[in-house]
Design an enzyme around this catalytic site. Structure first.
Site, PDB file in Angstrom:
ATOM      1  NE  ARG A 139      -1.510   8.624  -5.334  1.00  0.00           N
ATOM      2  CZ  ARG A 139      -0.328   8.741  -4.752  1.00  0.00           C
ATOM      3  NH1 ARG A 139       0.313   7.663  -4.317  1.00  0.00           N
ATOM      4  NH2 ARG A 139       0.214   9.928  -4.614  1.00  0.00           N
TER       5      ARG A 139
ATOM      6  CG  LEU B  18      -1.947  -1.059   1.417  1.00  0.00           C
ATOM      7  CD1 LEU B  18      -2.647  -0.905   2.764  1.00  0.00           C
ATOM      8  CD2 LEU B  18      -2.973  -1.024   0.282  1.00  0.00           C
ATOM      9  CG  ASP B  19       0.570   4.379  -2.874  1.00  0.00           C
ATOM     10  OD1 ASP B  19       1.471   3.636  -3.292  1.00  0.00           O
ATOM     11  OD2 ASP B  19      -0.277   4.919  -3.610  1.00  0.00           O
ATOM     12  NE  ARG B  20       5.892   7.955   5.135  1.00  0.00           N
ATOM     13  CZ  ARG B  20       7.007   8.644   5.371  1.00  0.00           C
ATOM     14  NH1 ARG B  20       7.777   9.015   4.357  1.00  0.00           N
ATOM     15  NH2 ARG B  20       7.348   8.970   6.596  1.00  0.00           N
TER      16      ARG B  20
END
Length: 318
Positions: A245, A143-145
């Site tokens: 995104r 997962l992205d930060r």
């Protein structure tokens, strides 16, 4: 998580019996993992020369270890690194599901899943620090930060391999909640736009829609409109980097708080009104357990920071 059996001060032949945690892994990847401090070129040299033996015989670097294999590793001196501070265990990570094969945690926002790129440690390092007795803990996906929510960590090599195969086959349902700028029109919409990874001028990894890229498929469901925003549920049918995104921003609906692909003027306004990070949450996972065959359907509610910001929008205060 297998610890290294090697010593920096007294190199000697090491014999290892492969257990369930390491079965199924390629021999080269196994050695690169356990021989910390040994140059990659040296690991491949001893493999090609036949100095590494499995059950008394020579093997190729692509050989996959089997349960019960006896591994002979020749003497190797490990370069000692400057001592570094231990990873702080920190607060216990919230666990949504756990058994002897895997653990699913509810990742907090603002925490990278692993160390690197200027980050000393992430979720996986913290989990290992909290569970020093664990034979193995490896990320099954990422997962992205800034993204919060459900993250799968494998506790067995056999489970990890099956989870990776399931992801490639699109057999793990992943659902996200996100808030985008604009009035999303369709109740249900499929987005099929190929995504291409590249390095920006500043050296940062970016993604754009391009025919040069890999196929990517997102399914978007409109949950409700909130003022000038839309709350969406996005199901990923593929798992490309930054897929949600880039797909949504390309169509003119940037994620609230997205500092890479978003509306920067809008983000500045949202920060002043209470949104401190990107509005993206991994809310649901549905998949067949890699070893037991049981269907797991796991959920994580919208975390307090996003829930409160959404409430402020609905109340007209933002």
């Amino acid at each position: 998580m297998t610890t290294s059996p090697f010593s920096a001060s007294a190199p000697a032949v090491v014999r290892v019996r492969i257990d369930e945690a390491d079965a199924g892994q390629r021999i080269d990847n196994y050695l690169l993992r356990v021989c910390k401090g040994v140059p990659k070129s040296h690991v491949y040299r001893i493999l090609r020369s036949g100095e590494v033996r499995v059950n008394g015989g020579r093997i190729a670097p692509t050989y996959r270890l089997a349960l019960g294999d006896e591994l002979r590793i020749p003497p190797m001196r490990i370069a000692q690194k400057a001592s570094s501070a231990p990873v702080p265990a920190g607060a216990a990570l919230p666990v949504i599901f756990e058994d002897d094969a895997l653990v699913v945690i509810d990742k907090p926002p603002g925490k990278a899943v692993h160390g690197g790129s200027g980050i000393s440690h992430g979720v996986i390092e913290q989990l290992r620090a909290q569970r020093p007795e664990a034979r193995m803990l490896e990320l099954a996906h990422r997962l992205d930060r800034e993204t919060s929510g459900l993250l799968i960590v494998a506790k067995k090599r056999s489970a990890l391999k099956v989870l990776h195969d399931m992801q490639r086959a699109g057999e793990i349902e992943k659902h996200y909640f996100t808030l985008v700028a604009g009035a999303w029109r369709n109740r249900l919409q499929h987005i099929r736009l190929p995504l291409f990874k590249y390095l920006a001028a500043d050296g940062e990894r970016r993604v754009r829609v391009s025919d040069e890229g890999k196929s990517a498929h997102s399914i978007v469901r409109l949950l409700r409109r909130v003022g000038e925003f839309s709350l969406l549920e996005v199901e990923l049918k593929t798992g490309r980097t930054h897929q949600i995104r880039v797909h949504l921003s390309h169509l003119g609906y940037p994620l609230a708080g997205d500092d890479k692909y978003g509306d920067f003027a809008l983000n500045k306004r949202l920060t002043a009104t209470g949104l401190k990070r990107m509005f993206l949450h991994a809310a649901r996972l549905r998949f067949v357990h890699p070893l037991s065959g049981e269907t797991l359907d796991l959920e994580s509610p919208l975390p307090p920071d996003l829930s409160q910001f959404l409430s402020s929008l609905e109340g007209g205060r933002a």
